[in-house]
Design a protein around this motif. Structure first.
Motif, PDB file in Angstrom:
ATOM      1  N   ILE A  17      36.093  39.185  42.719  1.00 32.70           N
ATOM      2  CA  ILE A  17      35.355  39.027  43.977  1.00 32.70           C
ATOM      3  C   ILE A  17      34.872  37.590  44.137  1.00 32.70           C
ATOM      4  O   ILE A  17      35.005  36.986  45.204  1.00 32.70           O
ATOM      5  N   ILE A  18      34.357  37.009  43.048  1.00 28.26           N
ATOM      6  CA  ILE A  18      33.875  35.629  43.122  1.00 28.26           C
ATOM      7  C   ILE A  18      35.026  34.700  43.501  1.00 28.26           C
ATOM      8  O   ILE A  18      34.893  33.847  44.380  1.00 28.26           O
ATOM      9  N   SER A  19      36.196  34.886  42.855  1.00 31.27           N
ATOM     10  CA  SER A  19      37.295  33.961  43.154  1.00 31.27           C
ATOM     11  C   SER A  19      37.738  34.097  44.602  1.00 31.27           C
ATOM     12  O   SER A  19      38.095  33.103  45.242  1.00 31.27           O
ATOM     13  N   ALA A  20      37.685  35.337  45.142  1.00 30.46           N
ATOM     14  CA  ALA A  20      38.060  35.508  46.545  1.00 30.46           C
ATOM     15  C   ALA A  20      37.158  34.664  47.438  1.00 30.46           C
ATOM     16  O   ALA A  20      37.639  33.948  48.324  1.00 30.46           O
ATOM     17  N   PHE A  21      35.850  34.697  47.182  1.00 25.01           N
ATOM     18  CA  PHE A  21      34.931  33.915  48.028  1.00 25.01           C
ATOM     19  C   PHE A  21      35.123  32.409  47.827  1.00 25.01           C
ATOM     20  O   PHE A  21      34.991  31.633  48.775  1.00 25.01           O
ATOM     21  N   VAL A  22      35.423  32.012  46.589  1.00 25.38           N
ATOM     22  CA  VAL A  22      35.641  30.579  46.339  1.00 25.38           C
ATOM     23  C   VAL A  22      36.869  30.097  47.123  1.00 25.38           C
ATOM     24  O   VAL A  22      36.856  29.023  47.730  1.00 25.38           O
ATOM     25  N   ILE A  23      37.921  30.930  47.146  1.00 28.17           N
ATOM     26  CA  ILE A  23      39.132  30.533  47.883  1.00 28.17           C
ATOM     27  C   ILE A  23      38.820  30.442  49.375  1.00 28.17           C
ATOM     28  O   ILE A  23      39.297  29.534  50.069  1.00 28.17           O
ATOM     29  N   ILE A  24      37.981  31.352  49.865  1.00 30.50           N
ATOM     30  CA  ILE A  24      37.590  31.276  51.278  1.00 30.50           C
ATOM     31  C   ILE A  24      36.925  29.935  51.571  1.00 30.50           C
ATOM     32  O   ILE A  24      37.254  29.258  52.548  1.00 30.50           O
ATOM     33  N   VAL A  25      35.985  29.522  50.702  1.00 36.79           N
ATOM     34  CA  VAL A  25      35.303  28.237  50.903  1.00 36.79           C
ATOM     35  C   VAL A  25      36.323  27.095  50.883  1.00 36.79           C
ATOM     36  O   VAL A  25      36.293  26.191  51.729  1.00 36.79           O
TER      37      VAL A  25
END
Lengths: 203, 210
Positions: free
Chosen positions: B77-85
């Motif tokens: 989940i964290i990596s998904a949000f980092v990729i969004i940023v």
């Protein structure tokens, strides 16, 4: 059997679901922004090319930059490189070509524009570099790049086009406190320009 | 949720349990991006966004998540949000994306996010988890901005890129280089800890509050 389900089946199913949801979400966002990202990259490259040819452009206005770029600049593939040129009365008057090399901390990608008689540097610009900010990183500052405008290449044969002052024949100032970066930049520009001119003359 | 709880979450994230100078996590990026205020601000906001939404998501699904794979799920989940940023910066703020370079992608390795997810979001309801993420992110941003303020002023003579000190100012090259962040961070830790020294003595044993 119940233990097996709790220990293996559920966690695997759960991970698959979470992965699928996040992947779809990211794929969607990626799809929506692909065009914007491609346009940004293209605009950056176009600005660089216009800058080295010393053609004025409004910074930040992607449409206007594209318009000016397509109006003035043409490109052709030579080997695996793309070379840009501008024409004056249907005759090529200047070339811009990529120069790559290694400086102190990492690789440097630059573009150099020279006149079609190979006598003069029109401008240089750095697309990417990772030198120390405030020291070697100052190669990206205008005062450093502007020094190269109109630099005469003349009849130099051995490829020592750029020489830092105060050495005899010096034509450009290096950056004090960033000798290694300055020297690396000089080497890669000299080499890049020399190779380009020899290739062009050889063709 | 009552006001007292909200206040407590923010007080804890920004001061009492500040991720950088109390928990001493998230140090890597505090050293790396703090030579300019603008980069620090964007980095802080990006981290706040990722922490808040990761905590929110993890808290929502915490009751269905099998306990022994929860870390895998958190990283995902964290990596998904980092990729969004990362995508967002590339598409709408390309200069900043270039300036921060690999550090945007490296937000995922920032211990603050995983630390807060594991310590707080796993055992608290979604809204307080979301607020906790914002509070921790702000605590981190605050320290980053403090370091960057000193570094940019002395290293470039400017604040947020606006030249304040004129030519008479000799730029401190050391302030632009990573080592200066160590010194400044040390001084900030010293100052912050001296302010909270009394409290520390009281809770002997270093109990970590979530």
């Amino acid at each position: 059997m119940k233990d097996f389900k709790r220990k293996y089946i559920l966690p695997i199913l759960f991970t698959i679901i979470v992965t699928a949801v996040t992947t779809f979400l990211l794929a969607g966002i990626n799809y929506l922004t692909t065009d914007a990202i491609a346009l940004n990259e293209e605009t950056t490259l176009r600005s660089t090319i216009l800058y080295v040819f010393n053609i004025d452009y409004p910074s930040g206005d992607a449409k206007k930059i594209e318009e000016i770029f397509t109006q003035h600049v043409k490109s052709k593939e030579v080997g695996d490189k793309t070379i840009y040129y501008i024409e004056d009365r249907n005759e090529i008057s200047a070339y811009a070509f990529p120069v790559d090399g290694v400086a102190l901390w990492g690789s440097v990608h630059a573009y150099v524009a020279i006149s079609s008689d190979y006598n003069e540097i029109l401008g240089i610009d750095f697309v990417s570099q990772s030198e120390t900010p405030g020291l070697g990183g100052r190669i990206s500052e205008a005062w450093f790049k502007e020094q190269f405008r109109g630099l005469k290449l003349g009849d130099i044969q051995d490829g020592e086009y750029i020489v830092y002052r105060p050495a005899p024949g010096g034509n450009v100032d290096g950056i004090s406190g960033a000798t290694l970066t300055s020297n690396a930049i000089r080497e890669l520009l000299n080499k890049g320009i020399y190779e380009f001119i020899s290739e062009q003359r050889g063709l | 949720m009552d006001k007292k709880r909200v206040k407590q979450i923010f007080k804890s994230g920004i001061w009492d349990d500040n991720p950088v100078f109390r928990q001493v996590i998230g140090i890597c990026s505090s050293l790396a991006v703090t030579n300019l205020l603008m980069s620090s601000l964007i980095m802080g906001l990006a981290l706040t966004f990722v922490t808040a939404f990761s905590e929110l998501t993890i808290s929502i699904i915490r009751k269905f998540t099998p306990k022994h794979i929860r870390m895998v799920v958190q990283v995902l989940i964290i990596s998904a949000f980092v990729i969004i940023v990362d995508i967002f910066l590339k598409a709408y703020y390309p200069e900043m994306s270039k300036a921060l370079g690999p550090y945007v992608g490296l937000i995922i390795t920032n211990c603050i996010i995983m630390g807060r997810c594991e310590a707080f979001a796993q055992s608290n309801p979604p809204i307080s988890s979301f607020l906790d993420g914002i509070a921790s992110g702000l605590g981190y941003t605050m320290v980053l901005l403090m370091i960057a303020f000193i570094r940019e002023l002395m290293g470039f003579g400017s604040i947020f890129g606006i030249q304040l000190l004129g030519n008479w100012w000799t730029r401190w090259t050391i302030m632009v280089m990573p080592p200066s962040a160590f010194f400044i961070m040390g001084v900030i830790f010293w100052w912050a800890r001296s302010k909270t020294e009394k409290k520390e003595e009281k809770k002997e044993g270093g109990k970590v509050t979530a």
